[in-house]
Design a protein around this motif. Structure first.
Motif, PDB file in Angstrom:
ATOM      1  N   UNK A 188      -4.060  -0.117  -3.885  1.00  0.00           N
ATOM      2  CA  UNK A 188      -2.928  -0.456  -4.637  1.00  0.00           C
ATOM      3  C   UNK A 188      -2.760   0.448  -5.866  1.00  0.00           C
ATOM      4  N   UNK A 189      -4.315  -0.145  -6.507  1.00  0.00           N
ATOM      5  CA  UNK A 189      -4.875   0.028  -7.988  1.00  0.00           C
ATOM      6  C   UNK A 189      -5.655   0.690  -8.081  1.00  0.00           C
ATOM      7  N   UNK A 204      -3.834  -4.330   7.193  1.00  0.00           N
ATOM      8  CA  UNK A 204      -3.745  -4.220   6.283  1.00  0.00           C
ATOM      9  C   UNK A 204      -2.303  -4.163   5.240  1.00  0.00           C
ATOM     10  N   UNK A 205      -2.013  -2.726   6.115  1.00  0.00           N
ATOM     11  CA  UNK A 205      -0.240  -1.979   5.757  1.00  0.00           C
ATOM     12  C   UNK A 205       0.627  -3.442   5.913  1.00  0.00           C
ATOM     13  N   UNK A 206       0.932  -4.393   6.722  1.00  0.00           N
ATOM     14  CA  UNK A 206       1.582  -5.586   7.066  1.00  0.00           C
ATOM     15  C   UNK A 206       1.639  -5.624   6.006  1.00  0.00           C
ATOM     16  N   UNK A 207       0.731  -6.115   5.515  1.00  0.00           N
ATOM     17  CA  UNK A 207       1.031  -6.786   4.271  1.00  0.00           C
ATOM     18  C   UNK A 207       1.790  -6.719   2.701  1.00  0.00           C
ATOM     19  N   UNK A 208       1.760  -5.676   2.638  1.00  0.00           N
ATOM     20  CA  UNK A 208       2.082  -4.408   1.693  1.00  0.00           C
ATOM     21  C   UNK A 208       4.063  -5.137   1.839  1.00  0.00           C
ATOM     22  N   UNK A 209       5.037  -5.759   1.055  1.00  0.00           N
ATOM     23  CA  UNK A 209       6.003  -6.346   0.782  1.00  0.00           C
ATOM     24  C   UNK A 209       6.983  -4.990   0.796  1.00  0.00           C
ATOM     25  N   UNK A 215       4.593   3.001   0.324  1.00  0.00           N
ATOM     26  CA  UNK A 215       4.686   4.709  -0.345  1.00  0.00           C
ATOM     27  C   UNK A 215       2.870   4.520  -0.722  1.00  0.00           C
ATOM     28  N   UNK A 216       2.657   3.836  -1.187  1.00  0.00           N
ATOM     29  CA  UNK A 216       1.519   4.207  -2.005  1.00  0.00           C
ATOM     30  C   UNK A 216       0.240   3.875  -1.125  1.00  0.00           C
ATOM     31  N   UNK A 217       0.293   3.578  -0.163  1.00  0.00           N
ATOM     32  CA  UNK A 217      -1.049   3.074   0.455  1.00  0.00           C
ATOM     33  C   UNK A 217      -1.089   3.909   1.434  1.00  0.00           C
ATOM     34  N   UNK A 218       0.533   4.804   2.714  1.00  0.00           N
ATOM     35  CA  UNK A 218       0.508   5.397   2.846  1.00  0.00           C
ATOM     36  C   UNK A 218      -0.212   7.165   2.478  1.00  0.00           C
ATOM     37  N   UNK A 219       0.111   7.961   1.309  1.00  0.00           N
ATOM     38  CA  UNK A 219       0.007   8.483   0.140  1.00  0.00           C
ATOM     39  C   UNK A 219      -1.831   8.557   0.065  1.00  0.00           C
ATOM     40  N   UNK A 220      -2.306   7.441  -0.373  1.00  0.00           N
ATOM     41  CA  UNK A 220      -3.243   7.322  -0.829  1.00  0.00           C
ATOM     42  C   UNK A 220      -4.410   7.744   0.396  1.00  0.00           C
ATOM     43  N   UNK A 221      -4.134   6.768   1.657  1.00  0.00           N
ATOM     44  CA  UNK A 221      -4.772   7.109   2.728  1.00  0.00           C
ATOM     45  C   UNK A 221      -4.936   8.142   3.109  1.00  0.00           C
ATOM     46  N   UNK A 222      -3.808   9.159   3.517  1.00  0.00           N
ATOM     47  CA  UNK A 222      -3.943  10.088   4.184  1.00  0.00           C
ATOM     48  C   UNK A 222      -4.351  11.468   3.017  1.00  0.00           C
ATOM     49  N   UNK A 262       4.265   5.354   9.385  1.00  0.00           N
ATOM     50  CA  UNK A 262       3.019   6.897   9.634  1.00  0.00           C
ATOM     51  C   UNK A 262       2.754   7.500  10.088  1.00  0.00           C
ATOM     52  N   UNK A 263       3.918   8.360  11.331  1.00  0.00           N
ATOM     53  CA  UNK A 263       3.868   8.926  12.000  1.00  0.00           C
ATOM     54  C   UNK A 263       5.008  10.548  10.951  1.00  0.00           C
TER      55      UNK A 263
END
Length: 299
Positions: A188-189, A204-209, A215-222, A262-263
């Protein structure tokens, strides 16, 4: 991955599984926020209504609520909303560290469940094309169990987590693999780490509330996926309420909704899926290379 933050000797006392027997294996709260994962045991596929003690009258209440799906979804939404109001990301670091300080292998990778989980990861990656990877990244690597299992498939492998004691154990576990390295990194940071041919996120992704965290996680990973790279996501099976609720489109909970979330990114396509008793495994492939080739051909 709602919180199960307090337990008595026999039963969970808060969260969406209040009143249910305490899991045999510790609950993973962790990468960034409290999450419900019963590792090493059967999947929690049907939760009890939160905060209702197990009595005959309350059992009747639960049965009544289940007869009205829309009302039940709304009730769970209110509990999820309460969790969001009480949630703070910094708490995750404290809870995560506590899990590892209490005992090694808090997620049960050394159990029969863990052996099967690692085997499935290996089989899915073995079916990928190609099945060997240049640069790989394991986000939320913990003690390095998955890194150890896939090291032979990678020319370079970086495991990242936010708990120092877990990273130290991971380094010791993978010391025989010179191409494997570990670092303290916050999804996240912290800024992106470059591009990779394989990225793995296990629970991991299911931990974000919040929607913003997702959105941050998806954008950074992709953004860290190289053209035609692979992304392996594992999520814990949840009760069907969290997979089908009207509100879960905006607050993804459970494997189905996370997979759909994600899709929605046009640069990802699903190439392989598998469901075990406790988890769903989804392998994505980056379409960036294909999109660029198509654009070039049209031009």
């Amino acid at each position: 991955m709602a919180a199960i933050s307090r337990q008595t000797a026999g039963r969970i006392t808060c969260g969406r599984y209040a009143g249910t027997p305490r899991p045999a294996a510790p609950v993973k709260r962790s990468f960034h926020g409290p999450c419900t994962m019963n590792l090493g045991t059967a999947a929690m596929t049907e939760s009890k209504i939160p905060s209702l003690p197990t009595t005959r009258s309350n059992s009747r209440v639960r049965l009544f609520i289940r007869k009205f799906p829309r009302f039940r979804e709304t009730l769970y939404f209110l509990f999820e909303l309460r969790t969001l109001l009480l949630y703070h990301p910094s708490r995750a670091r404290i809870e995560n560290a506590h899990d590892y300080e209490t005992r090694p292998d808090p997620w049960g990778y050394s159990t029969a469940w863990g052996t099967e989980h690692l085997r499935i990861v290996g089989e899915i990656l073995g079916r990928a094309t190609p099945s060997r990877f240049g640069r790989a990244l394991d986000v939320g690597c913990g003690e390095g169990w998955i890194c150890e299992a896939i090291a032979g498939r990678c020319d370079s492998l970086l495991g990242v987590d936010i708990v120092p004691i877990a990273l130290e154990r991971a380094k010791e576990r993978c010391r025989q693999w010179p191409q494997v390295h570990f670092a303290d990194w916050d999804l996240q940071r912290d800024p992106a780490l470059g591009t990779f041919d394989l990225i793995i996120l296990t629970g991991v992704l299911e931990c974000f509330r919040t929607a913003r965290e997702c959105r941050i996680a998806r954008e950074k990973i992709v953004g860290m996926l190289a053209p035609e790279a692979h992304l392996l996501i594992t999520t814990t099976h949840q009760t069907e309420v969290f997979d089908r609720a009207w509100w879960s489109r905006w607050l993804p909970r459970g494997g189905r909704r996370i997979e759909e979330y994600l899709a929605r990114d046009p640069s990802l396509e699903i190439t392989d899926t598998f469901s075990s008793k406790t988890h769903k495994f989804t392998l994505y492939k980056s379409r960036i290379g294909s999109i660029k080739k198509a654009s070039t051909a049209q031009g």
